[in-house]
Scaffold this motif. Structure first.
Motif, PDB file in Angstrom:
ATOM      1  N   MET A   1      15.598   0.255  -3.115  1.00 18.57           N
ATOM      2  CA  MET A   1      15.181   1.123  -2.026  1.00 18.57           C
ATOM      3  C   MET A   1      15.614   0.501  -0.698  1.00 18.57           C
ATOM      4  N   HIS A   2      16.059   1.345   0.240  1.00 18.96           N
ATOM      5  CA  HIS A   2      16.575   0.809   1.497  1.00 18.96           C
ATOM      6  C   HIS A   2      15.889   1.343   2.743  1.00 18.96           C
ATOM      7  N   CYS A   3      15.304   2.529   2.686  1.00 21.32           N
ATOM      8  CA  CYS A   3      14.867   3.164   3.927  1.00 21.32           C
ATOM      9  C   CYS A   3      13.364   3.387   4.066  1.00 21.32           C
ATOM     10  N   VAL A   4      12.615   3.393   2.969  1.00 22.48           N
ATOM     11  CA  VAL A   4      11.175   3.649   3.022  1.00 22.48           C
ATOM     12  C   VAL A   4      10.449   2.642   2.139  1.00 22.48           C
ATOM     13  N   ALA A   5       9.394   2.053   2.671  1.00 27.82           N
ATOM     14  CA  ALA A   5       8.595   1.103   1.900  1.00 27.82           C
ATOM     15  C   ALA A   5       7.858   1.836   0.776  1.00 27.82           C
ATOM     16  N   LYS A   6       7.786   1.197  -0.393  1.00 28.30           N
ATOM     17  CA  LYS A   6       7.130   1.806  -1.545  1.00 28.30           C
ATOM     18  C   LYS A   6       6.349   0.750  -2.310  1.00 28.30           C
ATOM     19  N   SER A   7       5.607   1.227  -3.304  1.00 22.33           N
ATOM     20  CA  SER A   7       4.802   0.342  -4.132  1.00 22.33           C
ATOM     21  C   SER A   7       5.671  -0.643  -4.899  1.00 22.33           C
ATOM     22  N   VAL A   8       5.119  -1.820  -5.127  1.00 21.06           N
ATOM     23  CA  VAL A   8       5.793  -2.829  -5.944  1.00 21.06           C
ATOM     24  C   VAL A   8       5.893  -2.357  -7.391  1.00 21.06           C
TER      25      VAL A   8
END
Length: 319
Positions: free
Chosen positions: A164-171
């Motif tokens: 993923m590059h643009c939005v933070a997400k769950s581990v």
């Protein structure tokens, strides 16, 4: 033929502290990176817990069988010298399907398993695999032929959105974990060979602006994040802008805070998110669950630390 072990609770002990307060009665296997203290060795074996050696097999020479035998002899020698109970094999570089390394890894696991079964019978043999067999720019092994060679496949059901590059997400989002494990089973791998790994840590992301509706937009060309243990996150929650927030789509908590004039978002796992994933143990008839890593929860004997640790341990095997 590998021997199938009953339900596993894996733990990774990669530091030499806080070990005395682990919930020893709930662990079956601990992965160590080198010789452990005599006290840990004795305590673990008093609970019939296996201590297995983490071995990065990416450094092994696959071209020369003599060199391969020498390396196997060296690793087996460490296991025997430290009186350990097996080996946990890890191959970290990216691996493309059909490549020479792809074929060599299967051969190398076969050589390793054969060596241990002949020289050190009864030792546990496990192999690390990514969160899904349908890898993109990841480690793509010949999963089905490898599975009968080992006792267990430890599935890294975390760091799922590394691409993923643009939005933070769950581990470790619930739906992705379910999909990844299900895909291994669809390949024909015995579900009882699969140990689902869960994180006791999160990632701290640097956001471009205030995260609206939970969306922390990142610098797409160079996203900034750092790993942060659960024991640090729980201490930090009361000081944050939002406190603990929950994302239903990813079944995971997050928190927002500011450092200077910059917004940050931390995605992590806690008892609620881990308990939800733990329901997959029975649903998919998995061989067990594993923690990365035991030291990321505070095991000191304070009332607050004891409560948090108890909740995290209980989340691994809910009723």
């Amino acid at each position: 033929m590998a021997i199938l072990i009953l339900f596993q609770v894996f733990g990774f002990h990669l530091e030499q502290n806080e070990w005395a307060q682990y919930h020893w009665s709930k662990i079956t296997t601990i992965v160590v990176s080198d010789k452990v203290k005599d006290e840990i060795y004795c305590l673990a074996h008093s609970y019939n817990i296996r201590l297995v050696l983490k071995a990065d097999i990416s450094v092994f020479n696959l071209e020369n069988n003599i060199t391969m035998d020498m390396r196997m002899s060296f690793v087996a020698g460490l296991v025997e010298k430290y009186k350990l109970d097996g080996i946990y094999m890890l191959f970290s570089p990216k691996l493309k399907k059909g490549s020479k390394d792809y074929r060599d890894i299967t051969r190398m696991v076969k050589i390793t398993a054969s060596y241990f079964h002949n020289k050190l019978p009864g030792r546990q043999i496990s192999f690390n695999v990514p969160w899904t067999p349908n890898c993109k720019n990841e480690r793509f092994f010949d999963f089905l032929p490898i599975s009968p060679l080992v006792d267990l496949l430890f599935v890294e059901s975390f760091n799922i959105h590394n691409d993923m590059h643009c939005v933070a997400k769950s581990v470790s989002s619930y739906q992705d974990v379910l999909t990844g494990l299900s895909d291994y089973i669809k390949l024909g791998i015995d579900s009882r060979k699969l140990v689902m790994g869960v994180p006791w840590y999160g990632y701290d992301y640097t956001c471009k602006h205030f995260p609206q509706d939970g969306a922390c937009e990142l610098n797409c060309s160079k996203p900034v994040k750092k790993s942060i243990p659960y024991k640090t996150i729980v201490k930090f929650l009361p000081k944050s802008l939002t406190g603990r927030m929950w994302n239903n789509d990813q079944s995971a908590p997050y928190v927002v805070y500011m450092r200077g004039k910059t917004y940050h978002q931390i995605w992590y796992d806690d008892p609620e998110s881990i308990s939800k994933k733990s329901t997959l143990l029975k649903r998919l008839k998995l061989g067990g669950i594993g923690v990365m890593k035991l030291n990321d929860v505070d095991h000191r004997r304070t009332s607050r630390a004891t409560l948090h640790a108890e909740e995290m341990w209980n989340a691994l095997c809910p009723p």
